[in-house]
Design an enzyme around this catalytic site. Structure first.
Site, mmCIF file in Angstrom:
data_model
loop_
_atom_site.group_PDB
_atom_site.id
_atom_site.type_symbol
_atom_site.label_atom_id
_atom_site.label_comp_id
_atom_site.label_asym_id
_atom_site.label_seq_id
_atom_site.Cartn_x
_atom_site.Cartn_y
_atom_site.Cartn_z
ATOM 1 N N GLY A 198 42.388 49.075 32.016
ATOM 2 C CA GLY A 198 43.011 50.386 31.874
ATOM 3 C C GLY A 198 44.392 50.454 32.472
ATOM 4 O O GLY A 198 45.083 51.464 32.327
ATOM 5 N N GLU A 215 57.239 39.469 37.964
ATOM 6 C CA GLU A 215 55.971 38.795 38.249
ATOM 7 C C GLU A 215 54.799 39.351 37.438
ATOM 8 O O GLU A 215 53.883 38.604 37.084
ATOM 9 C CB GLU A 215 55.674 38.880 39.741
ATOM 10 C CG GLU A 215 56.594 38.036 40.602
ATOM 11 C CD GLU A 215 57.874 38.729 41.029
ATOM 12 O OE1 GLU A 215 58.579 38.189 41.892
ATOM 13 O OE2 GLU A 215 58.159 39.828 40.492
ATOM 14 N N GLU A 234 59.259 28.786 46.592
ATOM 15 C CA GLU A 234 58.618 27.984 45.541
ATOM 16 C C GLU A 234 59.479 26.802 45.112
ATOM 17 O O GLU A 234 58.995 25.890 44.432
ATOM 18 C CB GLU A 234 58.329 28.831 44.290
ATOM 19 C CG GLU A 234 57.268 29.888 44.477
ATOM 20 C CD GLU A 234 57.841 31.116 45.145
ATOM 21 O OE1 GLU A 234 58.583 31.867 44.502
ATOM 22 O OE2 GLU A 234 57.565 31.308 46.342
ATOM 23 N N GLY A 241 61.044 31.909 43.349
ATOM 24 C CA GLY A 241 61.636 32.431 44.567
ATOM 25 C C GLY A 241 61.970 31.275 45.487
ATOM 26 O O GLY A 241 61.633 30.114 45.204
ATOM 27 N N SER A 242 62.589 31.569 46.596
ATOM 28 C CA SER A 242 63.067 30.502 47.473
ATOM 29 C C SER A 242 61.940 29.607 47.971
ATOM 30 O O SER A 242 62.087 28.381 48.029
ATOM 31 C CB SER A 242 63.821 31.110 48.652
ATOM 32 O OG SER A 242 62.985 32.038 49.344
ATOM 33 N N HIS A 244 33.724 56.405 31.979
ATOM 34 C CA HIS A 244 35.061 56.825 32.394
ATOM 35 C C HIS A 244 35.042 58.178 33.093
ATOM 36 O O HIS A 244 35.933 58.492 33.872
ATOM 37 C CB HIS A 244 35.991 56.876 31.167
ATOM 38 C CG HIS A 244 37.444 57.022 31.520
ATOM 39 N ND1 HIS A 244 38.418 57.267 30.586
ATOM 40 C CD2 HIS A 244 38.089 56.949 32.697
ATOM 41 C CE1 HIS A 244 39.605 57.337 31.184
ATOM 42 N NE2 HIS A 244 39.427 57.161 32.462
ATOM 43 N N HIS A 253 56.106 34.301 44.027
ATOM 44 C CA HIS A 253 56.711 34.359 45.348
ATOM 45 C C HIS A 253 55.707 34.964 46.321
ATOM 46 O O HIS A 253 54.668 35.478 45.911
ATOM 47 C CB HIS A 253 57.989 35.200 45.275
ATOM 48 C CG HIS A 253 58.939 34.961 46.403
ATOM 49 N ND1 HIS A 253 59.037 33.772 47.067
ATOM 50 C CD2 HIS A 253 59.847 35.786 46.989
ATOM 51 C CE1 HIS A 253 59.969 33.868 47.996
ATOM 52 N NE2 HIS A 253 60.468 35.086 47.977
#
Length: 550
Positions: free
Chosen positions: A424, A72, A53, A50-51, A302, A95
């Protein structure tokens, strides 16, 4: 998880030793961070740029590799698979708020997988942060919580290299996990000091008195059993756990929801897989008087349950590297330690009296081919895959609806050849397959993915094609979220009642794969499956096999 530089040692070194002293030229944040990453052996950077980075990658050094993901979540999933496969942390570049937000599902999975990741997030320039600028992250250290071990935006630009170093050591402290460093865009060219890596060992041996209690209980047991979890394979304790089971003639169960294989599933001592339901766990462990959980919680559930957590008269013990897991165990005695060192210390005790071996586990049932005009079963498809694959092939699985079938018909028999997600959450499997293949060069990797799971991060197919990795993606196409439909009766659905939003018609994975540069083939008839899988497992590059199953 152990570093490559310490795989044969008895402790986990949290950094590599520094090589020759570098020439003391002035450092910028960029050069100091790249030097530190190079010293740590972290020269593969997973990202979606992104800008904010872009300043990090100006004058990108030729000995580094940028591994591009098209979303991402894909980036984090690839880095997770790579870190697990290599035994070293991976670095991820995202980003600001939007990028970290897109990645949160797989950051959560990395946290539950105990995967060490250093996530750098691009922040807007410090000079305009007071004006609430476009693409700034308002609370960058809070956004990824609680599913990072530590997060920081350094107070000064010159503190960024020290923050990266601290992030590395925290990520590698058991239990391993992701960390995040938010870095403003105008930090990279600021002057700073060089930071050299240090050796920081945190591998713990169990407290001798507690270990003696565990050892005495095993020695005096009439019918011991082990419950192994992902911590066994993460800590390189596969062979030691095998010796411990054979020494005590102990049945070995796999803990509920284990993300790695901790014991050969074709061994006479192997008993099977525990479900994530309290009453069923108690029933399966009935008859054992000593239960030792190794590298596993006691226990992961669970659904709600009632009654005792272990059979009447049984004593519960635990070797675990996570003090939080030890703290919430409902009963028993826990030793917080390196799994491998704990088992080594148990093996160092005098051998107990010879115990009679338990009766062998019943033979696995074979799946029958479909009748004329019927679609093949998942069991038949996975049994065929088992018959044609090499035991050394690595399986990365995200097919929750087929997992119990896989456990019956696709046994894992070698260390470091099975990975799945502990969270999960869906969307990890396809990119993790790519990351594992990157981290295990030359190995054939099988991505076993459900059709519903595959749609969460299909952009990973593009990365696999671009990298030309030896991957066979196997898509089990049953046109539904099978896990949800199969689980519905637990929540009161009538037999045959289909929950809303769980049918998936009209997906075409062959077309999807080919649109991203992959070879792909569709299999509908059982008689074509064996030859198709055999060819796919010999392909030079990535290939996708879409299998129509009932």
């Amino acid at each position: 998880m152990t570093q490559a530089t310490a795989d044969s040692a008895t402790s986990q070194a949290l950094s590599v030793a520094t090589g020759s002293e570098r020439t003391r030229t002035p450092a910028t944040v960029r050069t100091a961070v790249l030097h530190l990453l190079r010293s740590f052996g972290m020269t593969s950077i997973f990202g979606n740029p992104g800008s904010t980075e872009l300043p990090m990658f100006r004058d990108f050094p030729p000995d580094f590799r940028y591994v591009l993901g098209l979303q991402e979540a894909v980036v984090v999933g690839m880095a997770d698979g790579y870190a697990q496969a290599t035994g070293r942390p991976a670095i991820v570049n995202l980003h600001s708020a939007a990028g970290v937000g897109n990645a949160m599902g797989n950051i959560f999975t990395a946290f539950t997988n105990r995967t060490p990741l250093i996530i750098t997030a691009g922040q807007q320039a410090r000079s305009i942060l007071p004006f609430d600028p476009f693409l700034a992250s308002a609370q960058p250290t809070e956004l990824p919580k609680p599913y990072v071990k530590w997060s920081i935006e350094p107070a000064r630009a010159e503190d960024v290299p020290l923050a990266i170093a601290r992030a590395y050591y925290i990520a590698m402290q058991p239990p391993c996990g992701p960390v995040l460093v938010s870095i403003p865009a105008d930090d990279w060219d600021r002057p700073t000091e060089w930071v050299e890596p240090r050796v920081v060992s945190t591998a713990l041996r169990p407290e001798p008195g507690v270990l003696a209690q565990i050892g005495d209980a095993l020695d005096g047991s009439r019918s011991p059993t082990l419950v192994v979890g992902a911590g066994v394979d993460r800590d390189g304790a596969w062979n030691e756990v095998l010796q411990l089971a054979e020494r005590h003639q102990a049945r070995v169960w796999v803990a509920p929801m284990s993300a790695r294989c901790g014991f050969p599933e074709d061994h006479p001592m192997f008993a099977g897989f525990l479900p994530a339901m309290r009453e069923k766990i108690v029933g399966l462990l009935s008859g054992h008087d000593v239960i030792l959980a190794v590298g596993a919680p006691t226990f992961t559930y669970h659904v709600e349950g009632t009654g005792p957590h272990v059979p009447a008269g049984a004593s519960l013990f635990q070797l675990v590297d996570d003090p939080q897991v030890a703290a919430w165990a409902p009963l028993g005695t826990s030793a917080v330690c390196s799994i491998r060192l704990g088992v080594i210390d148990l093996l160092a005790r005098a051998a107990p009296p010879q115990r009679t071996a338990p009766p062998p586990r019943p033979e696995r049932t074979r799946a029958e081919p479909p009748l004329a005009g019927e679609r093949m079963s998942v069991a038949f498809a996975l049994q065929t895959l088992h018959e044609v694959r090499d035991p050394g092939h690595i399986v990365v699985e995200e097919a929750p609806g087929a997992r119990s079938v896989m456990q019956q018909h696709l046994p894992i028999t070698r260390s470091d050849t099975f990975f799945t997600m502990a969270s999960g959450g869906l969307g990890w499997g396809l990119p993790a397959t790519v990351g594992v293949a990157l981290g295990k060069p030359g190995s054939r990797v099988i991505g076993l993915i459900g059709d519903g799971s595959a749609m969460y991060s299909p952009q990973a197919l593009w990365s696999a094609a671009q990298l030309k990795l030896p991957i066979t993606f196997v898509i089990l196409k049953n046109r539904r979220y099978a896990a949800l439909q199969d689980f519905a009766p637990v929540f009161g659905y009538a037999d045959g009642e289909v929950p809303q939003g769980t049918d998936l018609p009209d997906l075409d994975f062959v077309a999807l794969a080919r649109s991203q540069g992959l070879d792909a083939v569709h299999v509908e008839h059982a008689e074509a499956l064996r030859d198709t899988l055999t060819r796919a497992l010999r392909s030079n590059g990535p290939i996708l096999v879409e299998i129509e199953v009932a």
